[in-house]
Design a protein around this motif. Structure first.
Motif, PDB file in Angstrom:
ATOM      1  N   ASN A  42       0.794  -0.826   0.305  1.00  0.00           N
ATOM      2  CA  ASN A  42       0.458  -0.124  -0.159  1.00  0.00           C
ATOM      3  C   ASN A  42       1.102   1.408  -0.173  1.00  0.00           C
ATOM      4  N   GLY A  43       2.573   1.323  -0.193  1.00  0.00           N
ATOM      5  CA  GLY A  43       2.976   2.368  -0.267  1.00  0.00           C
ATOM      6  C   GLY A  43       3.606   2.477  -1.446  1.00  0.00           C
ATOM      7  N   PRO A  44       4.769   3.204  -1.888  1.00  0.00           N
ATOM      8  CA  PRO A  44       5.818   3.071  -3.210  1.00  0.00           C
ATOM      9  C   PRO A  44       5.961   2.307  -4.006  1.00  0.00           C
ATOM     10  N   PRO A  45       6.384   2.097  -5.234  1.00  0.00           N
ATOM     11  CA  PRO A  45       6.433   0.256  -5.246  1.00  0.00           C
ATOM     12  C   PRO A  45       8.341   0.861  -5.060  1.00  0.00           C
ATOM     13  N   ALA A  46       8.858   0.200  -5.345  1.00  0.00           N
ATOM     14  CA  ALA A  46      10.449  -0.669  -4.215  1.00  0.00           C
ATOM     15  C   ALA A  46      11.433   0.040  -5.573  1.00  0.00           C
ATOM     16  N   GLY A  47      12.338   0.844  -4.851  1.00  0.00           N
ATOM     17  CA  GLY A  47      13.367   1.470  -6.013  1.00  0.00           C
ATOM     18  C   GLY A  47      13.541   2.891  -5.355  1.00  0.00           C
ATOM     19  N   TRP A  48      13.792   3.247  -6.636  1.00  0.00           N
ATOM     20  CA  TRP A  48      14.145   4.488  -6.734  1.00  0.00           C
ATOM     21  C   TRP A  48      13.006   5.349  -6.317  1.00  0.00           C
ATOM     22  N   MET A  49      12.912   6.485  -6.466  1.00  0.00           N
ATOM     23  CA  MET A  49      11.781   8.012  -5.667  1.00  0.00           C
ATOM     24  C   MET A  49      11.849   8.861  -5.396  1.00  0.00           C
ATOM     25  N   LYS A  50      11.223  10.205  -5.778  1.00  0.00           N
ATOM     26  CA  LYS A  50      11.298  11.059  -5.152  1.00  0.00           C
ATOM     27  C   LYS A  50      10.847  11.404  -4.205  1.00  0.00           C
ATOM     28  N   VAL A  51      11.305  12.189  -2.687  1.00  0.00           N
ATOM     29  CA  VAL A  51      10.992  12.636  -0.966  1.00  0.00           C
ATOM     30  C   VAL A  51      11.378  13.478  -0.987  1.00  0.00           C
ATOM     31  N   GLY A  52      10.098  14.455  -0.253  1.00  0.00           N
ATOM     32  CA  GLY A  52      10.643  15.832   0.423  1.00  0.00           C
ATOM     33  C   GLY A  52       9.591  16.027   1.220  1.00  0.00           C
ATOM     34  N   GLY A  53       9.247  16.315   2.029  1.00  0.00           N
ATOM     35  CA  GLY A  53       9.305  17.239   3.112  1.00  0.00           C
ATOM     36  C   GLY A  53      10.185  17.418   4.437  1.00  0.00           C
ATOM     37  N   THR A  54       9.363  18.570   5.267  1.00  0.00           N
ATOM     38  CA  THR A  54      10.510  18.865   6.123  1.00  0.00           C
ATOM     39  C   THR A  54      12.000  17.232   6.309  1.00  0.00           C
ATOM     40  N   SER A  55      11.437  16.606   6.889  1.00  0.00           N
ATOM     41  CA  SER A  55      12.186  15.217   6.615  1.00  0.00           C
ATOM     42  C   SER A  55      13.891  15.458   6.447  1.00  0.00           C
ATOM     43  N   ALA A  56      12.850  16.189   4.797  1.00  0.00           N
ATOM     44  CA  ALA A  56      14.464  16.466   4.205  1.00  0.00           C
ATOM     45  C   ALA A  56      15.537  16.879   4.297  1.00  0.00           C
ATOM     46  N   SER A  57      14.493  18.565   4.868  1.00  0.00           N
ATOM     47  CA  SER A  57      15.524  20.001   4.929  1.00  0.00           C
ATOM     48  C   SER A  57      16.440  19.605   6.109  1.00  0.00           C
ATOM     49  N   ALA A  58      15.262  18.554   7.126  1.00  0.00           N
ATOM     50  CA  ALA A  58      15.923  18.264   8.498  1.00  0.00           C
ATOM     51  C   ALA A  58      17.470  17.846   8.351  1.00  0.00           C
ATOM     52  N   PRO A  59      17.699  16.372   7.791  1.00  0.00           N
ATOM     53  CA  PRO A  59      19.077  15.790   7.726  1.00  0.00           C
ATOM     54  C   PRO A  59      19.876  17.007   7.060  1.00  0.00           C
ATOM     55  N   LEU A  60      19.302  17.445   6.482  1.00  0.00           N
ATOM     56  CA  LEU A  60      20.374  18.113   5.464  1.00  0.00           C
ATOM     57  C   LEU A  60      20.915  19.611   6.069  1.00  0.00           C
ATOM     58  N   VAL A  61      20.117  20.385   6.853  1.00  0.00           N
ATOM     59  CA  VAL A  61      20.899  20.823   8.066  1.00  0.00           C
ATOM     60  C   VAL A  61      22.040  19.951   8.669  1.00  0.00           C
ATOM     61  N   ALA A  62      21.188  19.471   9.257  1.00  0.00           N
ATOM     62  CA  ALA A  62      22.270  18.287  10.778  1.00  0.00           C
ATOM     63  C   ALA A  62      23.678  17.728  10.241  1.00  0.00           C
ATOM     64  N   ALA A  63      23.263  17.328   8.975  1.00  0.00           N
ATOM     65  CA  ALA A  63      24.783  17.037   8.131  1.00  0.00           C
ATOM     66  C   ALA A  63      26.147  18.440   7.743  1.00  0.00           C
ATOM     67  N   MET A  64      24.954  19.883   7.801  1.00  0.00           N
ATOM     68  CA  MET A  64      25.882  20.433   7.720  1.00  0.00           C
ATOM     69  C   MET A  64      26.286  21.541   9.144  1.00  0.00           C
ATOM     70  N   TYR A  65      25.760  21.147  10.059  1.00  0.00           N
ATOM     71  CA  TYR A  65      26.474  21.296  11.253  1.00  0.00           C
ATOM     72  C   TYR A  65      27.561  19.886  11.716  1.00  0.00           C
ATOM     73  N   ALA A  66      27.752  19.357  10.991  1.00  0.00           N
ATOM     74  CA  ALA A  66      28.301  18.103  11.379  1.00  0.00           C
ATOM     75  C   ALA A  66      29.906  18.273   9.822  1.00  0.00           C
ATOM     76  N   LEU A  67      29.528  18.854   8.927  1.00  0.00           N
ATOM     77  CA  LEU A  67      30.962  19.702   8.142  1.00  0.00           C
ATOM     78  C   LEU A  67      31.342  21.030   8.401  1.00  0.00           C
ATOM     79  N   ALA A  68      30.754  22.189   9.369  1.00  0.00           N
ATOM     80  CA  ALA A  68      31.585  22.758   9.737  1.00  0.00           C
ATOM     81  C   ALA A  68      31.861  23.119  11.066  1.00  0.00           C
ATOM     82  N   GLY A  69      31.732  21.994  12.319  1.00  0.00           N
ATOM     83  CA  GLY A  69      32.041  21.709  12.681  1.00  0.00           C
ATOM     84  C   GLY A  69      32.068  22.584  14.368  1.00  0.00           C
ATOM     85  N   HIS A  70      32.777  22.552  15.148  1.00  0.00           N
ATOM     86  CA  HIS A  70      33.226  23.291  16.719  1.00  0.00           C
ATOM     87  C   HIS A  70      31.814  23.365  17.170  1.00  0.00           C
TER      88      HIS A  70
END
Length: 448
Positions: free
Chosen positions: A354-382
């Motif tokens: 009852n969900g998307p077909p398995a494989g590649w898909m396009k996904v968004g939501g602030t579920s995408a923006s949150a880990p992107l910003v978390a990764a930037m904190y790690a990139l910057a360090g300090h």
């Protein structure tokens, strides 16, 4: 590929809800596009395109939560998932995201090496490591595995077993989170903490565990109405939401998604906490500007999906936030791409009837923006002196100011005037996009 059919669990998590009506939503989206005279979105238009006069027919990856549970905030675009195991859709990949946010040079220099981005989600995604391998090999990223020490998956107590019950919807969320972090910080280690269920105490335990196990930063792509948490708090007194202390770890930035339902009078927890960096969402498109990209707020579509915004009823305004129309904590602080129409390419091999077909898909939501910003904190360090989002406010001139797009939801009973910064992206600080989007790592630098 795994086939998870949500067999009812025993104990506290028995009686899981039925899956999302994926097929019906996909058909409805196509009908809206047809009736409006627009073409349905396919996986072949780079960066996505309007499905109904600029409106996305995206559907949530997870079930509607029960009382006392958080909702995952991943949204999948119907028509973007060809079920292919070999051909990625046109969703944004690592090179696109690094270009959009000025991170290409930092990634090439190996920024983030030795730092750990922790992701806290509910339930188990049994194929997450194999799916991550497909994603990283597709985009030429180095392997990130348990064997080489880059990837680690534990339960909310920090143990590698037993893991929680699998859940296909949260599995999409987990795939999005680990792959978004990989896109921006391929040199980072990834710690995935899977809570037993989506209950608030379980997720809070997961955050505490992530910090105890050495996380540099922690990403939380889930949330729920603030009143649901405060009205059902299991311990503590006063207005503080249940387990607020679990989201307060000085020296470890805690990042949370601001929501996908536009402006809400009942703002989203845990993003409302003043110890959390609340991440809103944008629509990201390539352009002929000097930057090469343009952004507006992820504006309200015909299903009510939009970047989250709101004013806390319980959390006092922090000293570093000075907007005029909200006496308490305001969402959000910073933003990044979240519109599913301009979403990320994600690989998930769990077959969900009852969900998307398995494989590649396009996904968004602030579920995408949150880990992107978390990764930037790690990139910057300090991050040793990070206690909250105040560092971003001190460096607001190093962010892309975003204008355009309202997140007021018509006929919701909580509409917000288009002239208000609380629900419309205007010059300067605003609710949907906060201070703006990253322009390199300058906004994450220490304050001197």
């Amino acid at each position: 590929m795994s086939d998870i059919r949500n067999v009812p669990a025993t104990g506290a998590d028995s009686g899981r809800r039925s899956r999302r009506p994926w097929a019906a939503a996909a058909v409805a989206g196509a009908l809206v596009a047809l009736l409006s005279g627009a073409s349905a979105v396919t996986a072949n238009s780079a960066g996505g395109g309007p499905a109904a006069d600029g409106q996305s027919p995206a559907v949530r990856a997870c079930d509607v939560p029960r009382p006392g549970e958080a909702a995952c905030l991943a949204e999948v675009l119907p028509g973007s998932a060809p079920g292919s195991r070999t051909q990625a859709p046109a969703g944004y990949g690592p090179a696109d995201l690094r270009s959009a946010y000025g991170l290409t040079a930092a990634v090439r220099a190996g920024a983030g090496k030795g730092r750990t981005v922790a992701i806290v989600d509910a339930f188990d995604a049994p194929t997450v490591e194999a799916d991550l391998a497909v994603y990283r090999s597709t985009y030429g990223l180095p392997p990130c595995t348990t064997d080489n020490g880059c990837f680690r998956k534990v339960n909310q107590r920090g143990d590698t077993a037993p893991l929680p019950q699998p859940d296909a919807g949260w599995g999409v969320e987990i795939s999005l989170d680990v792959q978004a972090v990989s896109a921006l910080c391929p040199s980072c280690d990834i710690l995935l903490v899977e809570s037993d269920n989506a209950n608030w105490d379980s997720l809070a335990d997961g955050v505490d565990t992530a910090v105890r196990l050495g996380a540099t930063t922690v990403s939380n792509s889930y949330g729920g109405p603030e009143s649901d948490v405060t009205d059902n708090r299991s311990h503590g007194t006063g207005p503080d939401p249940v387990r607020a202390a679990s989201y307060n770890h000085p020296g470890v930035p805690i990042v949370a998604a601001a929501g996908d339902a536009g402006f809400q009078l009942d703002a989203l927890y845990p993003a409302t906490l003043s110890t959390v960096t609340a991440v809103g969402g944008t629509t990201l498109k390539k352009s002929d500007t000097a930057r090469g990209w343009s952004e507006t707020a992820w504006a309200t579509n015909y299903k009510g999906g939009a970047a989250g915004a709101g004013c806390s009823a319980h959390v006092a305004k922090p000293a570093w936030q000075h907007d005029r129309d909200c006496p308490n904590r305001t969402l959000t602080d910073i933003s990044a791409v979240a519109d599913p129409v301009t979403g990320l390419a994600v690989y998930d091999s769990i077959r969900d009837p009852n969900g998307p077909p398995a494989g590649w898909m396009k996904v968004g939501g602030t579920s995408a923006s949150a880990p992107l910003v978390a990764a930037m904190y790690a990139l910057a360090g300090h991050t040793e002196d990070v206690r909250d989002a105040s560092r971003l406010y001190a460096h607001r001139d190093r962010l892309n100011d975003i204008s355009g797009g309202s997140v007021s939801v018509p006929h919701s009973g909580q509409e917000c005037p288009a002239s208000s910064y609380l629900c419309t992206a205007l010059r300067g600080y605003d609710g949907p996009t906060g201070l703006g989007t990253p322009d390199g790592l300058g906004a994450f630098a220490p304050v001197h």
